[in-house]
Scaffold this active site. Sequence first.
Site, PDB file in Angstrom:
ATOM      1  CB  THR A 129      -4.323   9.703   0.388  1.00  0.00           C
ATOM      2  OG1 THR A 129      -5.118   9.679  -0.780  1.00  0.00           O
ATOM      3  CG2 THR A 129      -5.144   9.383   1.591  1.00  0.00           C
ATOM      4  CB  VAL A 130       0.631   8.811   0.443  1.00  0.00           C
ATOM      5  CG1 VAL A 130       1.982   8.543   1.084  1.00  0.00           C
ATOM      6  CG2 VAL A 130      -0.166   7.498   0.362  1.00  0.00           C
ATOM      7  CD  GLU A 145      10.479  -0.605   4.495  1.00  0.00           C
ATOM      8  OE1 GLU A 145       9.828  -1.526   3.978  1.00  0.00           O
ATOM      9  OE2 GLU A 145      11.603  -0.767   5.009  1.00  0.00           O
ATOM     10  CB  ILE A 157       5.040  -4.339   6.714  1.00  0.00           C
ATOM     11  CG1 ILE A 157       3.547  -4.591   6.971  1.00  0.00           C
ATOM     12  CG2 ILE A 157       5.887  -5.437   7.345  1.00  0.00           C
ATOM     13  CD1 ILE A 157       3.020  -5.866   6.311  1.00  0.00           C
ATOM     14  CD  GLU A 175      -7.172   2.380  -8.098  1.00  0.00           C
ATOM     15  OE1 GLU A 175      -7.401   3.207  -9.004  1.00  0.00           O
ATOM     16  OE2 GLU A 175      -6.093   2.298  -7.527  1.00  0.00           O
ATOM     17  N   GLY A 197       2.885  -1.061   2.534  1.00  0.00           N
ATOM     18  CA  GLY A 197       2.780   0.220   3.225  1.00  0.00           C
ATOM     19  C   GLY A 197       3.460   0.360   4.576  1.00  0.00           C
ATOM     20  CB  VAL A 214       6.869  -3.681  -0.822  1.00  0.00           C
ATOM     21  CG1 VAL A 214       6.287  -5.080  -0.590  1.00  0.00           C
ATOM     22  CG2 VAL A 214       7.547  -3.607  -2.167  1.00  0.00           C
ATOM     23  CE  LYS A 272       2.041  -3.129  -3.542  1.00  0.00           C
ATOM     24  NZ  LYS A 272       0.636  -3.258  -3.077  1.00  0.00           N
ATOM     25  CG  ASP A 292      -0.554  -3.524  -6.376  1.00  0.00           C
ATOM     26  OD1 ASP A 292      -0.140  -2.355  -6.443  1.00  0.00           O
ATOM     27  OD2 ASP A 292      -0.613  -4.169  -5.315  1.00  0.00           O
TER      28      ASP A 292
END
Lengths: 428, 428
Positions: free
Chosen positions: B13-14, B129, B136, B190, B134, B132, B205, B201
Amino acid sequence: MKPIKVGLLGLGTVGTGVVRIVEGHQEDLSSQVGSPIVIERIAVKSLDKQRTISIDSSKLTDNPLDVIRDPEIDVIIEVMGGITGTKEYILEALDRGKHIVTANKDLMALHGSEILAKAQEKQCDVFYEASVAGGIPIIRTLIEGFSSDRIMKIMGIVNGTTNFILTKMSQEGASYEAVLSEAQELGYAESDPTSDVEGLDAARKMAILGTLGFRTNVELEDVSVQGISNVTKEDIQYAKQLGYEMKLLGIADRQDDQLSISVQPTMVKNTHPIASVHGVFNAVYVYGEAVGETMFYGAGAGEMPTATSIVADLVAVVKNLKLGVNGLKAIVPYKLKKLKTEEEIAFKNFILLQVADKAGVLAQITQVFAEFDVSLASVVQTPNEQHTDAEIIIVTHDASQANMNKVLKHFEGLDVIHRVKSVYRVEG
Amino acid sequence: MKPIKVGLLGLGTVGTGVVRIVEGHQEDLSSQVGSPIVIERIAVKSLDKQRTISIDSSKLTDNPLDVIRDPEIDVIIEVMGGITGTKEYILEALDRGKHIVTANKDLMALHGSEILAKAQEKQCDVFYEASVAGGIPIIRTLIEGFSSDRIMKIMGIVNGTTNFILTKMSQEGASYEAVLSEAQELGYAESDPTSDVEGLDAARKMAILGTLGFRTNVELEDVSVQGISNVTKEDIQYAKQLGYEMKLLGIADRQDDQLSISVQPTMVKNTHPIASVHGVFNAVYVYGEAVGETMFYGAGAGEMPTATSIVADLVAVVKNLKLGVNGLKAIVPYKLKKLKTEEEIAFKNFILLQVADKAGVLAQITQVFAEFDVSLASVVQTPNEQHTDAEIIIVTHDASQANMNKVLKHFEGLDVIHRVKSVYRVEG
């Protein structure tokens, strides 16, 4: 290590904050840049003034040229404010190869392009993070954080005074005049509050944000401006009933490459993140094509928040100095500017009308909107048992400014409309 | 101008979002960096997979080494995820002098210091960047925007899945299990949600944010972690009654140079800006000694927000490349790490007790708090007409974790306390 020498123009509240941070965080700062940072000379208005910090008097001068022309000084921090005079000092400092950090929104909004062109010619840095929204690093966010995105809309609460006033009016049901007096007593508003309450201060900041966000040269005269001095407590009550908060919003938006930039009291849906920014706080909401909704929140002014931004800029300049890359990362507007016309600018409107209380009035009024192609989201007539004038509250869908102006013009000739009490932009 | 050549590891996706932005915003990007940016090679898992974008198949390879070892490539973007294998690819790429942009929070939280040390040795950039929150730009804000300040506290909603679950539980009064299922159906959680709901998770971060904010090496094992799987709808209802929102908060704070970093479900006063961050949105609240309160809000994940951050990092790498200053601005932790002990960590607590409904119970319980020096802000016994068990809700003032643990230990031996139903940290 050889220290980096800094000259300071101005030692008011913010200048004092800068001295406090540079001295108080010296260890942190020098760890970051690899050498000590020393404030070498300071230009002040009065040499004799009592100060809240102790300063070696040999550093003070009442002639800014002593600072600008000191060959030892690498970076000039300008916090004296003003436009005439200050501009010349900055241009001369650049001519002498000195880098600039400034908090001067007036100067950057009016003469930013000239100053940045000179900086580029001299390969000097000009950083001005503190000029918009004091403690919020919004300028570096627009330049670097969103460098890969296409920013479509910026909405800012960029004036703390007016946000304080509107928040108080909303929370306490108080009148504009009463809250303005209170703000003046608390020092949140100046004795002549015109620049804040009429939206001029916000307009300057929006010219800066628009230039950075859209990478084109937005000038002050491109920003349409309306202040809050006509906002009544009744307007705010109606806004709340409909689920809105009244905010003085700077709005810069684009469609394709057509821009519009404005400042006006705006009714913001209370579920929008910017609606919950209260008191003297500032916030800038940015909508990017790819990133979607983001918002940056913090203190808009004040000694220490503003000084933090200035010293962060200073750190960036000094890092560039060590790397020998000053002036090379500056953003230079590269897009042709195309402003939207009145036909192209479109938004939702709130309209409050005072009308004759008789049958058929609503039909006549809605007919006018239909004639000029403005479609309505809601129409509410307030109950009126005295059979004097009635009030009608209308919220439109997106309508072009040109069409709305035609509607309002047409209302002047309608006998049943006794007064157009308020018209506001609506967002969210 | 000679194009800058980029290698992409991963085309999920990314990765797809990265290709979209680099191709879709090519003009904008090349205006900023002065040359075209070309995605030269892409390592994928399966060469035959159907994709939502059209890609020249000659660019694809199923061997990451083909990308890393391509001498034409200047920058590697890593969006394949994973730790073992991926770490070796990145270290080899650095050895070959390639700069890295990664979204891999697991890798950076676990092996960040090793990777950054290698990058410094090789004078390469490693930017992360997107790892953490996405969309921001919080990492560059901590490194640059607040470089002059002393950050005292960071509070983050840095996991969208858990914020979605807690928001739904709060707004709809639904149970944890019901909302988790819904989140899984919507693709927000998930099928094995452990890493999200147990706080792992978020902990990764927070290790990254703590390292940057406090300029010391915060490791994953320094973060105390508690997830949301035991949060009941009853807890959330009690929270609301008291004026709090339940959030999974990462909290990194310091006093002088003593740190604590934790992730736990926390009751946040509903007037605090972070309390109104709902759904899958992320936000990071930063309190700086000088700047005061700030908050950064936006999408925490998703193809385009995450890709925006990655390409912004890519732009920064390419600018550095043009200036010849890669690897020179990296922040290297320089402070000795001192973690707070249980005696030093202090915060407010919410405690929900199920107790025998008879006279003198409240006195016995408050006596225990007094004995261990925990002072109380409020004690409420819920009315109970059936004379079965009663419930007592207690909110403490700031209390050390050590003392709170003693109180809870002591409760185990008290007959009148039938169950300690919940204990939560309280903020704001």
